[in-house]
Design an enzyme around this catalytic site. Structure first.
Site, PDB file in Angstrom:
ATOM      1  N   ASN A  24      65.511 -55.909  56.266  1.00  0.00           N
ATOM      2  CA  ASN A  24      66.980 -55.858  56.286  1.00  0.00           C
ATOM      3  C   ASN A  24      67.417 -56.081  57.741  1.00  0.00           C
ATOM      4  O   ASN A  24      67.334 -55.178  58.570  1.00  0.00           O
ATOM      5  CB  ASN A  24      67.421 -54.476  55.782  1.00  0.00           C
ATOM      6  CG  ASN A  24      68.924 -54.326  55.746  1.00  0.00           C
ATOM      7  OD1 ASN A  24      69.656 -55.208  56.194  1.00  0.00           O
ATOM      8  ND2 ASN A  24      69.387 -53.202  55.221  1.00  0.00           N
ATOM      9  N   ARG A  62      67.143 -58.558  52.390  1.00  0.00           N
ATOM     10  CA  ARG A  62      68.491 -58.189  51.978  1.00  0.00           C
ATOM     11  C   ARG A  62      69.459 -59.179  52.631  1.00  0.00           C
ATOM     12  O   ARG A  62      69.419 -59.377  53.858  1.00  0.00           O
ATOM     13  CB  ARG A  62      68.819 -56.782  52.457  1.00  0.00           C
ATOM     14  CG  ARG A  62      70.230 -56.416  52.124  1.00  0.00           C
ATOM     15  CD  ARG A  62      70.660 -55.148  52.794  1.00  0.00           C
ATOM     16  NE  ARG A  62      72.073 -54.912  52.492  1.00  0.00           N
ATOM     17  CZ  ARG A  62      72.906 -54.284  53.290  1.00  0.00           C
ATOM     18  NH1 ARG A  62      72.478 -53.818  54.442  1.00  0.00           N
ATOM     19  NH2 ARG A  62      74.150 -54.118  52.953  1.00  0.00           N
ATOM     20  N   HIS A 118      77.404 -53.701  48.054  1.00  0.00           N
ATOM     21  CA  HIS A 118      76.505 -52.624  47.596  1.00  0.00           C
ATOM     22  C   HIS A 118      75.910 -52.949  46.220  1.00  0.00           C
ATOM     23  O   HIS A 118      75.516 -52.048  45.479  1.00  0.00           O
ATOM     24  CB  HIS A 118      77.237 -51.268  47.457  1.00  0.00           C
ATOM     25  CG  HIS A 118      77.700 -50.654  48.731  1.00  0.00           C
ATOM     26  ND1 HIS A 118      78.892 -49.975  48.818  1.00  0.00           N
ATOM     27  CD2 HIS A 118      77.138 -50.596  49.953  1.00  0.00           C
ATOM     28  CE1 HIS A 118      79.067 -49.526  50.038  1.00  0.00           C
ATOM     29  NE2 HIS A 118      78.007 -49.893  50.760  1.00  0.00           N
ATOM     30  N   GLY A 136      78.892 -43.369  50.702  1.00  0.00           N
ATOM     31  CA  GLY A 136      78.174 -43.171  51.958  1.00  0.00           C
ATOM     32  C   GLY A 136      79.142 -43.401  53.089  1.00  0.00           C
ATOM     33  O   GLY A 136      80.349 -43.185  52.929  1.00  0.00           O
ATOM     34  N   ASN A 137      78.635 -43.853  54.209  1.00  0.00           N
ATOM     35  CA  ASN A 137      79.542 -44.193  55.305  1.00  0.00           C
ATOM     36  C   ASN A 137      80.454 -45.341  54.856  1.00  0.00           C
ATOM     37  O   ASN A 137      81.661 -45.314  55.035  1.00  0.00           O
ATOM     38  CB  ASN A 137      78.714 -44.553  56.537  1.00  0.00           C
ATOM     39  CG  ASN A 137      79.602 -44.763  57.725  1.00  0.00           C
ATOM     40  OD1 ASN A 137      80.630 -44.101  57.858  1.00  0.00           O
ATOM     41  ND2 ASN A 137      79.242 -45.712  58.571  1.00  0.00           N
ATOM     42  N   ARG A 190      86.488 -47.263  57.632  1.00  0.00           N
ATOM     43  CA  ARG A 190      87.317 -48.316  57.027  1.00  0.00           C
ATOM     44  C   ARG A 190      88.458 -47.696  56.238  1.00  0.00           C
ATOM     45  O   ARG A 190      88.293 -46.653  55.603  1.00  0.00           O
ATOM     46  CB  ARG A 190      86.481 -49.187  56.089  1.00  0.00           C
ATOM     47  CG  ARG A 190      85.341 -49.902  56.772  1.00  0.00           C
ATOM     48  CD  ARG A 190      84.714 -50.914  55.811  1.00  0.00           C
ATOM     49  NE  ARG A 190      83.444 -51.404  56.332  1.00  0.00           N
ATOM     50  CZ  ARG A 190      82.291 -51.278  55.695  1.00  0.00           C
ATOM     51  NH1 ARG A 190      82.221 -50.703  54.508  1.00  0.00           N
ATOM     52  NH2 ARG A 190      81.195 -51.753  56.244  1.00  0.00           N
ATOM     53  N   PHE A 219      81.159 -37.371  57.276  1.00  0.00           N
ATOM     54  CA  PHE A 219      81.775 -36.458  56.294  1.00  0.00           C
ATOM     55  C   PHE A 219      81.304 -35.016  56.466  1.00  0.00           C
ATOM     56  O   PHE A 219      82.026 -34.090  56.094  1.00  0.00           O
ATOM     57  CB  PHE A 219      81.527 -36.971  54.860  1.00  0.00           C
ATOM     58  CG  PHE A 219      82.469 -38.092  54.505  1.00  0.00           C
ATOM     59  CD1 PHE A 219      82.265 -39.382  54.968  1.00  0.00           C
ATOM     60  CD2 PHE A 219      83.598 -37.848  53.728  1.00  0.00           C
ATOM     61  CE1 PHE A 219      83.143 -40.413  54.673  1.00  0.00           C
ATOM     62  CE2 PHE A 219      84.480 -38.870  53.415  1.00  0.00           C
ATOM     63  CZ  PHE A 219      84.258 -40.155  53.886  1.00  0.00           C
ATOM     64  N   ARG A 220      80.116 -34.821  57.031  1.00  0.00           N
ATOM     65  CA  ARG A 220      79.686 -33.427  57.277  1.00  0.00           C
ATOM     66  C   ARG A 220      80.517 -32.798  58.382  1.00  0.00           C
ATOM     67  O   ARG A 220      80.922 -31.641  58.289  1.00  0.00           O
ATOM     68  CB  ARG A 220      78.190 -33.386  57.656  1.00  0.00           C
ATOM     69  CG  ARG A 220      77.292 -33.411  56.456  1.00  0.00           C
ATOM     70  CD  ARG A 220      75.861 -33.585  56.842  1.00  0.00           C
ATOM     71  NE  ARG A 220      75.653 -34.893  57.464  1.00  0.00           N
ATOM     72  CZ  ARG A 220      74.470 -35.431  57.692  1.00  0.00           C
ATOM     73  NH1 ARG A 220      73.383 -34.760  57.381  1.00  0.00           N
ATOM     74  NH2 ARG A 220      74.350 -36.618  58.231  1.00  0.00           N
ATOM     75  N   GLY A 255      74.611 -41.245  50.645  1.00  0.00           N
ATOM     76  CA  GLY A 255      74.624 -40.031  51.491  1.00  0.00           C
ATOM     77  C   GLY A 255      75.516 -38.912  50.976  1.00  0.00           C
ATOM     78  O   GLY A 255      75.075 -37.767  50.827  1.00  0.00           O
ATOM     79  N   GLY A 276      77.396 -39.014  47.954  1.00  0.00           N
ATOM     80  CA  GLY A 276      77.281 -38.886  46.498  1.00  0.00           C
ATOM     81  C   GLY A 276      76.065 -38.073  46.077  1.00  0.00           C
ATOM     82  O   GLY A 276      76.126 -37.291  45.136  1.00  0.00           O
ATOM     83  N   GLU A 277      74.945 -38.250  46.812  1.00  0.00           N
ATOM     84  CA  GLU A 277      73.718 -37.538  46.444  1.00  0.00           C
ATOM     85  C   GLU A 277      73.688 -36.119  46.974  1.00  0.00           C
ATOM     86  O   GLU A 277      73.049 -35.249  46.391  1.00  0.00           O
ATOM     87  CB  GLU A 277      72.494 -38.274  47.015  1.00  0.00           C
ATOM     88  CG  GLU A 277      72.186 -39.572  46.328  1.00  0.00           C
ATOM     89  CD  GLU A 277      71.211 -40.431  47.124  1.00  0.00           C
ATOM     90  OE1 GLU A 277      70.346 -39.892  47.833  1.00  0.00           O
ATOM     91  OE2 GLU A 277      71.328 -41.678  47.024  1.00  0.00           O
ATOM     92  N   GLU A 306      67.663 -49.107  47.344  1.00  0.00           N
ATOM     93  CA  GLU A 306      67.896 -50.547  47.433  1.00  0.00           C
ATOM     94  C   GLU A 306      66.623 -51.290  47.826  1.00  0.00           C
ATOM     95  O   GLU A 306      66.361 -52.394  47.353  1.00  0.00           O
ATOM     96  CB  GLU A 306      69.007 -50.831  48.454  1.00  0.00           C
ATOM     97  CG  GLU A 306      70.380 -50.415  47.960  1.00  0.00           C
ATOM     98  CD  GLU A 306      71.366 -50.132  49.075  1.00  0.00           C
ATOM     99  OE1 GLU A 306      71.253 -49.053  49.703  1.00  0.00           O
ATOM    100  OE2 GLU A 306      72.231 -50.963  49.325  1.00  0.00           O
TER     101      GLU A 306
HETATM  102  P1  AMP Z   1      74.972 -43.212  53.996  1.00  0.00           P
HETATM  103  O1  AMP Z   1      75.857 -44.297  54.546  1.00  0.00           O
HETATM  104  O2  AMP Z   1      74.643 -43.402  52.549  1.00  0.00           O
HETATM  105  O3  AMP Z   1      73.761 -42.955  54.847  1.00  0.00           O
HETATM  106  O4  AMP Z   1      75.846 -41.861  54.055  1.00  0.00           O
HETATM  107  C1  AMP Z   1      76.321 -41.329  55.267  1.00  0.00           C
HETATM  108  C2  AMP Z   1      77.322 -40.213  54.986  1.00  0.00           C
HETATM  109  O5  AMP Z   1      76.703 -39.255  54.112  1.00  0.00           O
HETATM  110  C3  AMP Z   1      77.770 -39.462  56.235  1.00  0.00           C
HETATM  111  O6  AMP Z   1      79.181 -39.372  56.273  1.00  0.00           O
HETATM  112  C4  AMP Z   1      77.157 -38.076  56.064  1.00  0.00           C
HETATM  113  O7  AMP Z   1      78.010 -37.077  56.545  1.00  0.00           O
HETATM  114  C5  AMP Z   1      76.995 -37.947  54.578  1.00  0.00           C
HETATM  115  N1  AMP Z   1      75.854 -37.061  54.285  1.00  0.00           N
HETATM  116  C6  AMP Z   1      74.559 -37.310  54.539  1.00  0.00           C
HETATM  117  N2  AMP Z   1      73.800 -36.237  54.210  1.00  0.00           N
HETATM  118  C7  AMP Z   1      74.655 -35.294  53.756  1.00  0.00           C
HETATM  119  C8  AMP Z   1      74.505 -33.965  53.288  1.00  0.00           C
HETATM  120  N3  AMP Z   1      73.314 -33.379  53.224  1.00  0.00           N
HETATM  121  N4  AMP Z   1      75.625 -33.298  52.924  1.00  0.00           N
HETATM  122  C9  AMP Z   1      76.816 -33.900  52.985  1.00  0.00           C
HETATM  123  N5  AMP Z   1      77.042 -35.139  53.418  1.00  0.00           N
HETATM  124  C10 AMP Z   1      75.980 -35.839  53.803  1.00  0.00           C
END
Ligand code: AMP
Length: 396
Positions: free
Chosen positions: A7, A91, A180, A209-210, A240, A283-284, A330, A332-333, A383
Site C-alpha cells: 500500500n 492497493r 473504502h 475510522g479517521n 474532513r 476520537f479518543r 478504529g 467502529g470496532e 483490507e
Molecule cells: P482508523 O483510521 O481506522 O485507524 O481509526 C482511527 C480512529 O479510531 C481514531 O480517531 C482513534 O481515536 C479511534 N480509535 C482507535 N482505537 C480506539 C479505541 N480503542 N477506542 C476508541 N477509539 C479508538
C-alpha cells in the site's frame, strides 16, 4: 502460496507478506518519509522483535528494495529467496469508471491507471510507482491491483449522479465513486456469512475510522455509499467536513480571500472533529475532553453520531429494510459508546443492543439482542487479507 501486499502513499509504504495456505502474516511493516530526510523502515517479522532501520530512501524503488532485502535476510528474513513470492497485490485508491474489480497488471491496465491520476492526484501516482518498482525488482512476478472504488461500481446512476449540468459528468467524469470499497466488501461478506448465507440480504456497513464511510449493500452489491467524487463527502470525519451546503465554499473563499487549494485544504485537513473541537482529530482525545466537560468536544461527537444515524436511516429506505448493521475500523470496532448511541437513534426499527456484548471486541461479534429486529455486528476489517485473497484468486 505467498503473496506480498503493498500500500504505497506519496512518502510511505505499508506491506504485509502472507502465507495464503493459512492466511498467516509472515512479516509486515512500514516505510516512512520516502524521499524526505529521516526515512526509515519499521519491520516486524513473525515471532521476532520489531526492527527499525534509519537510512536514506530517495524513492519507492529503494524503499521496496530495502523491504525485499529484509524479507530474505539470513537473520531477520522470513523467506529464503524472493522467488518464493508468487504475486504482489497493490492497493490502488482510484479506479474511476475503468475498474469494476481487481485485475492483473498489464500494459492496458497501466494505461488506464494513468488516466485515473487526475481523479486522485495525491494517491494514484504513488500506487503506480509501487507497481513499477515491483516490476523492476521482481521481474516475472505478477502484480495485481485492488481498488478502493471498485466495490462501489454497482451503484445505479440515480445514486452516483450529481444534479449538476450533465456535461460535467461527460467531460470530467464528475460522479460519486465511493471509497473504502475493499473494507466494505470484506465486512459485508463476513456479515452475509454471519447471517447464514441467505440468498437475499440488506446490509449497512459503517467504516468508522479517521476517514469514515457507510455503504448500503443489497445481495452483496453496493447500491449507495456516503463518500463521493472524493473522500471528502459523507459525514464528519477526523479532519474532513463531510457533506456541507456547497454554497459555503465560495462564500468562505470570498470572506477569507482563499484560493481553491486553500479552501480544499481547510475542508480536508482542518475540519471535521478537529475543526469543531479546535483541539484534536482523534476520537479518543475528543471523548476524554467531553468527559472533562468540554462542550465543543461533546457537540462534535453528538454531530458525528447524529449524522451517521441519519445516513443509516436513509440507507434503510434505499435498501427497503435492513437485516444487519456492521461497525468496523478504529472507532467502529473499538468504541462501544458511539455504537450504542448510534443504535439508540435506530431503536424505532426494533434494533436492540445487548450492553454486555457491546463491550466485547477483537473478533466478529453480534451485539444485538436475540429479539432485535435488525442485527448489529462488530466485524474487524482486514483490507490487506482481502487484497491478498484477490491476488491469489487472479493468479490461479
Ligand atoms: P482508523 O483510521 O481506522 O485507524 O481509526 C482511527 C480512529 O479510531 C481514531 O480517531 C482513534 O481515536 C479511534 N480509535 C482507535 N482505537 C480506539 C479505541 N480503542 N477506542 C476508541 N477509539 C479508538
Amino acid at each position: 502460496m505467498k503473496i506480498l501486499v503493498i500500500n504505497c502513499g506519496s512518502s510511505s509504504l505499508k506491506f504485509q507478506l502472507y502465507n495464503m495456505d493459512n492466511n498467516e502474516v509472515l512479516a509486515k511493516g512500514l516505510v516512512e518519509r520516502i524521499g524526505i530526510e529521516g526515512s526509515n523502515l519499521q519491520y516486524s517479522p513473525k515471532g521476532m522483535d520489531k526492527i527499525v532501520i534509519e537510512t536514506p530512501l530517495p524513492n519507492h524503488d529503494e524503499a521496496i528494495k530495502l523491504v525485499m532485502d529484509k524479507l530474505v535476510d539470513p537473520e531477520c528474513g522470513v523467506i529464503s529467496d524472493l522467488s518464493e513470492i508468487n504475486g504482489v497485490g497493490h492497493r490502488v485508491v482510484h479506479g474511476s469508471k475503468y475498474f469494476t474489480e481487481s485485475c492483473v497488471v498489464t500494459e492496458d491496465v497501466m494505461e488506464k491507471l494513468n488516466k485515473c491520476v487526475d481523479l486522485a492526484p495525491l494517491h494514484n501516482p504513488a500506487n503506480i510507482m509501487g507497481i513499477k518498482a515491483c516490476e523492476k525488482l521482481m521481474p516475472g512476478v505478477k502484480n495485481v491491483v485492488v481498488f478502493d472504488t471498485a466495490f462501489h461500481q454497482t451503484m445505479p446512476a440515480k445514486a452516483y449522479m450529481y444534479a449538476l449540468p450533465y456535461e460535467y459528468y461527460e467531460k470530467y467524469d464528475i460522479r460519486k465513486y465511493g471509497f473504502h470499497g475493499t473494507s466494505h466488501r470484506y465486512v459485508s461478506k463476513q456479515a452475509i456469512e454471519m447471517l447464514g448465507n441467505p440468498e437475499h440480504s440488506k446490509i449497512i456497513t459503517c467504516h468508522l475510522g479517521n476517514g469514515s464511510s457507510i455503504a448500503a449493500v443489497k445481495d452483496g452489491k453496493v447500491i449507495d455509499t456516503t463518500m463521493g467524487f472524493t473522500p471528502l463527502a459523507g459525514f464528519e470525519m477526523g479532519t474532513r467536513c463531510g457533506d456541507i451546503d456547497p454554497a459555503i465554499v465560495p462564500y468562505i473563499m470570498k470572506k477569507e480571500n482563499l484560493t481553491p487549494d486553500e479552501v480544499d485544504n481547510i475542508m480536508n485537513k482542518k475540519s471535521g472533529l478537529l475543526g469543531v473541537t479546535g483541539k484534536s482529530s482523534d476520537f479518543r482525545d475528543a471523548e476524554a475532553a467531553m468527559n472533562e466537560g468540554d462542550e465543543r468536544a461533546k457537540l462534535a461527537l453528538d454531530m458525528f453520531r447524529y449524522q451517521i444515524a441519519k445516513f443509516i436511516g436513509s440507507y434503510v429506505v434505499a435498501l427497503g429494510g435492513c437485516d444487519a448493521i456492521v461497525f468496523t475500523a478504529g472507532i467502529g470496532e473499538n468504541n462501544g459508546g458511539h455504537r450504542a448511541a448510534i443504535c439508540e437513534y435506530l431503536s424505532f426499527l426494533g434494533l436492540e443492543v445487548d450492553a454486555e456484548k457491546n463491550k466485547l471486541r477483537g473478533s466478529n461479534i453480534e451485539f444485538s439482542t436475540a429479539n432485535s429486529k435488525v442485527k448489529a455486528f462488530i466485524i474487524p476489517t482486514d483490507e490487506e487479507l482481502m487484497i491478498a485473497q484477490d491476488t491469489m484468486e487472479l493468479l490461479k
